[in-house]
Design an enzyme around this catalytic site. Structure first.
Site, PDB file in Angstrom:
ATOM      1  N   THR A   1      -1.614  13.142   8.961  1.00  0.00           N
ATOM      2  CA  THR A   1      -0.167  13.154   9.212  1.00  0.00           C
ATOM      3  C   THR A   1       0.194  14.265  10.198  1.00  0.00           C
ATOM      4  O   THR A   1       0.969  14.050  11.146  1.00  0.00           O
ATOM      5  CB  THR A   1       0.612  13.297   7.890  1.00  0.00           C
TER       6      THR A   1
ATOM      7  N   LYS B   1       5.061   1.874  -3.247  1.00  0.00           N
ATOM      8  CA  LYS B   1       5.132   3.276  -3.659  1.00  0.00           C
ATOM      9  C   LYS B   1       5.232   3.314  -5.167  1.00  0.00           C
ATOM     10  O   LYS B   1       5.862   2.440  -5.777  1.00  0.00           O
ATOM     11  CB  LYS B   1       6.379   3.943  -3.066  1.00  0.00           C
TER      12      LYS B   1
ATOM     13  N   LYS C   1       6.925   1.863   8.184  1.00  0.00           N
ATOM     14  CA  LYS C   1       5.869   2.665   8.835  1.00  0.00           C
ATOM     15  C   LYS C   1       4.654   1.802   9.177  1.00  0.00           C
ATOM     16  O   LYS C   1       4.078   1.929  10.243  1.00  0.00           O
ATOM     17  CB  LYS C   1       5.422   3.793   7.907  1.00  0.00           C
TER      18      LYS C   1
ATOM     19  N   LYS D   1       0.851  -1.197   0.000  1.00  0.00           N
ATOM     20  CA  LYS D   1       0.000   0.000   0.000  1.00  0.00           C
ATOM     21  C   LYS D   1       0.868   1.220   0.000  1.00  0.00           C
ATOM     22  O   LYS D   1       1.902   1.249   0.639  1.00  0.00           O
ATOM     23  CB  LYS D   1      -0.824   0.031   1.307  1.00  0.00           C
TER      24      LYS D   1
HETATM   25  P1  NAD Z   1       3.163  20.152   0.873  1.00  0.00           P
HETATM   26  O1  NAD Z   1       3.602  20.233  -0.544  1.00  0.00           O
HETATM   27  O2  NAD Z   1       1.747  20.325   1.224  1.00  0.00           O
HETATM   28  O3  NAD Z   1       3.998  21.233   1.727  1.00  0.00           O
HETATM   29  C1  NAD Z   1       5.384  21.336   1.666  1.00  0.00           C
HETATM   30  C2  NAD Z   1       5.757  22.649   2.340  1.00  0.00           C
HETATM   31  O4  NAD Z   1       7.172  22.755   2.380  1.00  0.00           O
HETATM   32  C3  NAD Z   1       5.276  23.886   1.593  1.00  0.00           C
HETATM   33  O5  NAD Z   1       4.944  24.900   2.526  1.00  0.00           O
HETATM   34  C4  NAD Z   1       6.506  24.302   0.795  1.00  0.00           C
HETATM   35  O6  NAD Z   1       6.494  25.693   0.454  1.00  0.00           O
HETATM   36  C5  NAD Z   1       7.575  23.984   1.799  1.00  0.00           C
HETATM   37  N1  NAD Z   1       8.913  23.802   1.237  1.00  0.00           N
HETATM   38  C6  NAD Z   1       9.278  23.109   0.148  1.00  0.00           C
HETATM   39  N2  NAD Z   1      10.609  23.184  -0.009  1.00  0.00           N
HETATM   40  C7  NAD Z   1      11.074  23.906   1.023  1.00  0.00           C
HETATM   41  C8  NAD Z   1      12.349  24.338   1.422  1.00  0.00           C
HETATM   42  N3  NAD Z   1      13.428  23.991   0.728  1.00  0.00           N
HETATM   43  N4  NAD Z   1      12.461  25.088   2.552  1.00  0.00           N
HETATM   44  C9  NAD Z   1      11.373  25.425   3.271  1.00  0.00           C
HETATM   45  N5  NAD Z   1      10.132  25.046   2.941  1.00  0.00           N
HETATM   46  C10 NAD Z   1       9.998  24.319   1.825  1.00  0.00           C
HETATM   47  O7  NAD Z   1       3.739  18.751   1.406  1.00  0.00           O
HETATM   48  P2  NAD Z   1       3.264  17.971   2.691  1.00  0.00           P
HETATM   49  O8  NAD Z   1       2.209  17.007   2.285  1.00  0.00           O
HETATM   50  O9  NAD Z   1       3.011  18.926   3.778  1.00  0.00           O
HETATM   51  O10 NAD Z   1       4.558  17.089   2.997  1.00  0.00           O
HETATM   52  C11 NAD Z   1       5.670  17.643   3.691  1.00  0.00           C
HETATM   53  C12 NAD Z   1       6.666  16.529   3.967  1.00  0.00           C
HETATM   54  O11 NAD Z   1       6.041  15.512   4.742  1.00  0.00           O
HETATM   55  C13 NAD Z   1       7.245  15.822   2.742  1.00  0.00           C
HETATM   56  O12 NAD Z   1       8.565  15.468   3.036  1.00  0.00           O
HETATM   57  C14 NAD Z   1       6.406  14.575   2.643  1.00  0.00           C
HETATM   58  O13 NAD Z   1       7.092  13.525   1.984  1.00  0.00           O
HETATM   59  C15 NAD Z   1       6.197  14.251   4.108  1.00  0.00           C
HETATM   60  N6  NAD Z   1       5.025  13.431   4.373  1.00  0.00           N
HETATM   61  C16 NAD Z   1       3.796  13.863   4.025  1.00  0.00           C
HETATM   62  C17 NAD Z   1       2.701  13.076   4.312  1.00  0.00           C
HETATM   63  C18 NAD Z   1       1.310  13.540   3.976  1.00  0.00           C
HETATM   64  O14 NAD Z   1       0.354  12.884   4.417  1.00  0.00           O
HETATM   65  N7  NAD Z   1       1.136  14.633   3.265  1.00  0.00           N
HETATM   66  C19 NAD Z   1       2.868  11.830   4.942  1.00  0.00           C
HETATM   67  C20 NAD Z   1       4.148  11.410   5.305  1.00  0.00           C
HETATM   68  C21 NAD Z   1       5.233  12.235   5.011  1.00  0.00           C
END
Ligand code: NAD
Length: 409
Positions: A186, A103, A91, A67
């Protein structure tokens, strides 16, 4: 620097060595069970045909159907997909979810595609993905995909299967069998981990800095703000904003909703985004991208507690520096597993046709996150290793048992 797949393999090998995992099981888990690269031909709006490269990695399915997400971004690499599938195995096991790790992804820039081209790309991915289905492999959303894309995937799957099967795709809209709380999951989980660790370290209601204010960062900030924490600085890809007295997070969320960025928020001062991670604070939450805490800045980090909301935000070298300095790190596989937990709830709801209230989802998520946190931390303490290794050892023990019960090794 190692690439993200090598880093994931490094963490796996380190945990395997510490726990004395049988070499044949380690070897099995150091490579995905199945990895495929395929092409998706898409009819573009101008009548031409364009080929897109896609990947899917099935890391292991001893613990249940594979998944998880589908990432669409221009620089996507096979290594990234393999690493993320391994992370999902870990996880799921960390959170006690009966699922293997999967993935997928497509090398494409969604912002350069029309809505029609994007829809044909996503439907093409689902048509060519094999094997798939609720009891085999269940794709969900990730960077570059959303609930709308998942609705197309589900529709494509159900048209091929000839029957309704809401549990075959995750992260769907609620009206198509999705779960309430999927968007918040998350961030809620990250906040629950931060609060759990802070409570044990005497840091309750202390000062927090968050890098990234997207889905995860903003919901984490909102949740911690509601629990009385002072969020003193946040950043996004455009810049940073700070307020030593604490940012008004609901107001900042409204500002971001209308402007698309944190800069320009009247309730704080502009801050230097590049130095955000080094801000004087108690809790640091990287919630943006991977590899932001490196050997170059680890020594300058002042927070006592680091909660990894992003996947792999800390390089192995930086991890060692931080641990030597006595920092406590809640590793990504625990901190951000809330999304995977609610995806599992989504599957359960889809299979049973019993859809839960937001309160029930949040309550059950909280229980699962606290249990995952406590198990990983306790395993680390039992083995005399940091929580990251404790989480991996705990997860690998569950996967090892499933492999042994099946008689695969
Ligand atoms: P998102 O795209 O909604 O938000 C990402 C945020 O990070 C945005 O505010 C963006 O402007 C900012 N950003 C990007 N590059 C940056 C940088 N170099 N410096 C500072 N800010 C920066 O993504 P998300 O869903 O919030 O995911 C964030 C992280 O969490 C990712 O690494 C993702 O893999 C991880 N993650 C997300 C989920 C989920 O459910 N969305 C689950 C597990 C892990």
């Amino acid at each position: 620097m190692k690439n993200v797949w090598e880093e994931a393999q490094y963490n796996l090998q380190k945990a395997a060595d510490t726990m004395g995992l049988a070499p044949e099981i380690t070897e099995r888990l150091l490579t995905p069970m199945r990895f495929t690269e395929f092409t998706i031909p898409v009819r573009m709006d101008d009548g031409s045909k364009k080929m897109f490269t896609a990947y899917r990695s099935w890391h292991q399915n001893a613990t249940g159907p594979t998944k998880d997400g589908t990432r669409v971004r221009p620089g996507l690499t096979p290594e990234e997909i393999k690493a993320l599938s391994l992370f999902m195995s870990i996880k799921h096991a960390v959170a006690g979810i009966p699922a293997g790790g999967g993935k997928g992804g497509i090398k494409a820039d969604p912002s350069k595609l029309s809505e029609g081209e994007y829809e044909r790309l996503i439907r093409g991915f689902m048509r060519r993905l094999a094997p798939k289905g609720a009891f085999v492999d269940v794709p969900g959303a990730d960077i570059g995909t959303d609930t709308r894309a998942m609705a197309w995937m589900l529709d494509e799957y159900e048209q091929m299967a000839g029957f309704h099967s809401p549990a075959a795709v995750n992260d769907k809209p609620f009206g198509l069998g999705g779960s309430r709380g999927g968007f918040e999951a998350t961030g809620w989980g990250v906040a629950a981990c931060a609060d759990r660790a802070a409570g044990q370290m005497g840091l309750t209601k202390s000062r927090v800095v968050i890098q990234g204010f997207g889905q995860v960062g903003s919901i984490t900030a909102q949740s911690l703000f509601e629990s009385g924490y002072k969020i003193i600085a946040v950043s996004d890809v455009y810049g940073a904003v700070a307020n030593a007295a604490g940012l008004d997070i609901p107001a900042l969320m409204k500002h971001v909703e209308s402007t698309g960025k944190v800069v320009g928020f009247s309730g704080g001062q502009a801050a230097e985004a590049a130095a955000l991670l080094e801000t004087d604070c108690d809790i640091l939450i990287p919630a943006a991208v991977q590899d932001v805490i490196t050997e170059a800045n680890a020594d300058k980090i002042k927070a006592k507690l680091i909660v990894e909301a992003a996947n792999a935000p800390t390089t192995p070298g930086a991890d060692e520096i931080l641990l030597k300095k006595g920092k406590f790190i809640v590793p990504d596989v625990v901190a951000n597993c809330g999304g995977a937990v609610v995806c599992d709830f989504e599957r359960t709801q889809g299979l049973s046709n019993d859809y839960w209230s937001l309160e029930k989802v949040r309550e059950k998520l909280q229980e699962r996150i606290v249990a995952a946190f406590d198990e990983a931390k306790a395993k680390g303490e039992e083995c005399g290793v940091p929580m990251r290794q404790g989480a991996w050892i705990n997860a690998l023990s569950k996967i090892r048992d499933a492999i042994n019960w099946r008689g695969w090794c």
